[in-house]
Design an enzyme around this catalytic site. Structure first.
Site, short mmCIF file in Angstrom:
data_model
loop_
_atom_site.label_atom_id
_atom_site.label_comp_id
_atom_site.label_asym_id
_atom_site.label_seq_id
_atom_site.Cartn_x
_atom_site.Cartn_y
_atom_site.Cartn_z
N GLY A 20 0.83 -1.21 0.00
CA GLY A 20 0.00 0.00 0.00
C GLY A 20 0.86 1.25 0.00
O GLY A 20 0.54 2.25 0.64
N LEU A 21 1.94 1.20 -0.75
CA LEU A 21 2.98 2.24 -0.64
C LEU A 21 2.82 3.39 -1.64
O LEU A 21 3.50 4.40 -1.50
CB LEU A 21 4.36 1.60 -0.89
CG LEU A 21 4.77 0.48 0.09
CD1 LEU A 21 6.00 -0.25 -0.42
CD2 LEU A 21 5.05 1.07 1.46
N ALA A 22 1.92 3.24 -2.62
CA ALA A 22 1.93 4.19 -3.72
C ALA A 22 0.67 5.05 -3.76
O ALA A 22 -0.38 4.62 -4.25
CB ALA A 22 2.10 3.44 -5.04
N ALA A 27 -4.95 0.59 -7.19
CA ALA A 27 -4.80 -0.85 -6.94
C ALA A 27 -3.90 -1.09 -5.73
O ALA A 27 -4.18 -1.94 -4.88
CB ALA A 27 -4.23 -1.55 -8.17
N SER A 28 -2.81 -0.33 -5.63
CA SER A 28 -1.89 -0.47 -4.50
C SER A 28 -2.64 -0.17 -3.20
O SER A 28 -2.49 -0.88 -2.20
CB SER A 28 -0.70 0.48 -4.68
OG SER A 28 -0.13 0.87 -3.47
N ASN A 110 9.37 2.25 -15.50
CA ASN A 110 9.83 3.35 -14.66
C ASN A 110 11.34 3.30 -14.42
O ASN A 110 11.87 4.10 -13.64
CB ASN A 110 9.12 3.35 -13.31
CG ASN A 110 7.62 3.35 -13.46
OD1 ASN A 110 6.95 2.41 -13.07
ND2 ASN A 110 7.09 4.38 -14.06
N HIS A 137 9.60 4.29 -1.44
CA HIS A 137 10.08 2.94 -1.77
C HIS A 137 10.67 2.88 -3.17
O HIS A 137 11.47 2.00 -3.47
CB HIS A 137 8.94 1.91 -1.61
CG HIS A 137 7.82 2.07 -2.60
ND1 HIS A 137 6.98 3.17 -2.63
CD2 HIS A 137 7.38 1.28 -3.62
CE1 HIS A 137 6.09 3.03 -3.60
NE2 HIS A 137 6.31 1.90 -4.21
N GLU A 174 9.62 9.92 -13.75
CA GLU A 174 9.12 8.54 -13.64
C GLU A 174 9.50 7.71 -14.86
O GLU A 174 8.97 6.63 -15.07
CB GLU A 174 7.61 8.55 -13.43
CG GLU A 174 7.17 9.22 -12.14
CD GLU A 174 7.26 8.32 -10.89
OE1 GLU A 174 6.95 7.13 -10.98
OE2 GLU A 174 7.65 8.84 -9.81
N HIS A 246 0.50 7.52 -13.87
CA HIS A 246 1.47 7.62 -14.96
C HIS A 246 0.68 7.78 -16.26
O HIS A 246 -0.43 7.26 -16.39
CB HIS A 246 2.30 6.33 -15.09
CG HIS A 246 3.31 6.12 -14.01
ND1 HIS A 246 3.50 4.91 -13.40
CD2 HIS A 246 4.19 6.98 -13.44
CE1 HIS A 246 4.46 5.02 -12.50
NE2 HIS A 246 4.89 6.25 -12.49
N CYS A 368 3.77 -1.70 -17.91
CA CYS A 368 4.60 -1.25 -16.78
C CYS A 368 5.79 -2.16 -16.60
O CYS A 368 6.84 -1.74 -16.12
CB CYS A 368 3.84 -1.32 -15.46
SG CYS A 368 2.42 -0.26 -15.36
O1 SUG Z 1 4.89 3.19 -8.87
N1 SUG Z 1 3.23 0.36 -7.65
C1 SUG Z 1 3.90 1.02 -8.74
C2 SUG Z 1 3.26 0.65 -10.04
C3 SUG Z 1 4.04 1.18 -11.22
C4 SUG Z 1 3.35 0.94 -12.50
N2 SUG Z 1 4.16 1.43 -13.56
C5 SUG Z 1 3.72 2.09 -14.63
N3 SUG Z 1 2.51 2.56 -14.71
N4 SUG Z 1 4.56 2.32 -15.57
C6 SUG Z 1 3.88 2.54 -8.56
O2 SUG Z 1 2.85 3.06 -8.14
C7 SUG Z 1 2.96 -0.36 -5.34
C8 SUG Z 1 3.83 -0.95 -4.26
C9 SUG Z 1 3.06 -1.36 -3.05
O3 SUG Z 1 2.08 -0.72 -2.69
O4 SUG Z 1 3.49 -2.35 -2.42
C10 SUG Z 1 3.74 0.35 -6.41
O5 SUG Z 1 4.79 0.88 -6.15
#
Ligand code: SUG
Length: 444
Positions: A20-22, A27-28, A110, A137, A174, A246, A368
């Site tokens: 849940g870091l982003a 979705a995260s 990325n 992260h 990014e 993105h 991605c």
């Molecule tokens: O940066 N998710 C990534 C997903 C990156 C997708 N990349 C592109 N769209 N090109 C982000 O948000 C989630 C990690 C976590 O919650 O554990 C995360 O970092």
């Protein structure tokens, strides 16, 4: 000279979990603290690479980064043995363990921005790792990415791997997720399309989520790479607020085609950029109307996070979309895709579905997971062959995953020092197999 699209996918690491870091990545957020399957994730990623390889394209990979990032924890004041550090961080600040265990380098779109030799002033292929400063992260990835890219693109007569831009919000970058190349054919000079979300002085109160790419960062990359033709385009606040963290969540380009959602861009910026693109060369915008697929449906299905490929020999008249299976489950999107492939006014003729659900649950679809690099046959020969794949190597990597990865992982499992040892053993076996045991020396 013939040029080929070579995809370097991020090999998914053994600590793939849902932290849940982003922020801004729905979705995260939705899947935070659920149990993941690192094994399934990595096998799904490798099967996607196999699918693309079998369709006749060249395929490479970027190894995972060493996790946990113990050097980051030391920088943050934890000390003692590696076990001490894990134990203290686990009891005092478990959220930091999730940060340094993130397998986020899997999202290779990325990893860097890439300018092919055809488009750069000095005729070299330029790559700049993204500083990813918006999320903690991901901001720790770029020194490792730099090391890996230097190892993969190891011939300085052909490639110029730059260090990341300064790590500050003003130059938030990014990578290729916000960059596309438009061209008549792979082998003709193209235009770099740089998509940004904010610039100095932008009123960010309209934004519910961070705009991760600045105009200033995009301009710096274009300058650094000597990009001969660059066009800049502003993401719409509406798309960012709907979860398009993105550009590649709402658009994908290939050759002259820009396949995008009607609400992806600020209207005025779109008008200017599209006029410039039409002026500079062949340009075929394929707009998906909001009335047919809403922003919400586009983001839920990740329709635009598909890989859009010309024929393996570069044929621009019959393109294939490598789409996530989720597109079959969102009715409006499934209906739209059926219509699209029979619409002769544009060249997308075929859709191939791939299952990358483990990555999708963290907001990362097929596009991605790959870094796209346009290369001539000679440039391909200058790539370190250890990082290029064939089916036998994919089999070997699947075997490695089966031996070293857990079937399931909960964020609380990161507290066990034994898990750290498992991750270290997996990485040691991989870098040994690759013939680069010193890949990340000096960084761990
Ligand atoms: O940066 N998710 C990534 C997903 C990156 C997708 N990349 C592109 N769209 N090109 C982000 O948000 C989630 C990690 C976590 O919650 O554990 C995360 O970092």
């Amino acid at each position: 000279m013939q040029y080929f699209e070579v995809n370097f996918d991020g090999l998914i690491g053994p600590s793939h979990h849902y932290g849940g870091l982003a922020s801004g990545n729905l979705a995260s957020h939705r899947n935070a603290l659920k149990t993941s399957s690192p094994k399934q994730a990595a096998l799904q990623g490798l099967e996607k690479m196999r699918t693309v390889l079998r369709l006749g394209y060249r395929q490479g990979f970027i190894p995972p980064q060493p996790r946990p990032g113990l050097s980051t924890l030391r920088q943050l004041g934890f000390s003692g043995s590696d076990e001490d550090i894990i134990n203290t961080a686990g009891s005092d600040a478990p959220e930091l363990l999730s940060m340094v265990y993130s397998a986020s380098s899997m999202w290779a779109a990325n990893a860097a921005t890439v300018t092919p030799s055809l488009d750069s002033a000095d005729g070299k292929v330029h790559l700049t790792p993204a500083n990813l400063v918006t999320t903690a992260h991901r901001a720790i990835e770029h020194p490792y990415t730099f090391a890996a890219l230097q190892r993969i693109f190891h011939n300085p007569a052909v490639f110029n791997v730059h260090p990341a831009l300064p790590g500050t919000g003003a130059f938030a970058d990014e990578g290729a997720a916000n960059h596309s190349r438009l061209c008549a054919s792979h082998g003709s000079a193209g235009t770099g399309l740089f998509v940004w979300g904010r610039q100095r002085g932008t009123d960010t109160t309209r934004l519910q989520f961070p705009a991760r790419q600045t105009l200033e960062a995009s301009q710096a990359i274009a300058r650094q790479h000597g990009v001969r033709q660059a066009v800049y385009l502003q993401q719409s606040a509406r798309a960012i607020n709907a979860g398009a963290f993105h550009n590649d969540v709402v658009a994908v380009a290939n050759g002259p085609v820009l396949f995008f959602h009607e609400q992806a861009y600020e209207a005025e910026s779109q008008q200017t950029a599209f006029a410039q693109l039409s002026e500079l060369g062949e340009f075929t915008p394929v707009c998906v109307p909001a009335a047919e697929v809403s922003l919400d449906e586009a983001i839920r299905s990740y329709l635009f996070n598909s890989q859009l490929l010309s024929g393996p020999d570069g044929d621009m008249s019959a393109m294939t979309l490598i789409a996530p299976t989720e597109c079959q489950e969102v009715e409006a999107v499934a209906r739209y895709l059926e219509k699209l492939t029979t619409d002769d006014s544009q060249p997308i003729r075929r859709v191939e579905f791939v299952d990358v659900r483990q990555s999708m649950s963290n907001g990362g679809g097929p596009a991605c997971l790959r870094l796209r690099v346009m290369l001539s046959e000679q440039e391909i020969a200058a790539v370190n062959p250890a990082f290029m794949l064939d089916e036998a190597k994919i089999d070997a990597l699947q075997q490695w995953v089966s031996e070293h990865y857990r079937d399931s992982l909960h964020p609380l499992d990161l507290l066990e020092p034994e898990f750290m040892h498992e991750c270290k053993r997996a990485m040691a076996a991989l870098t040994e197999w690759l013939g680069c045991p010193d890949l990340y020396d000096g960084l761990v």
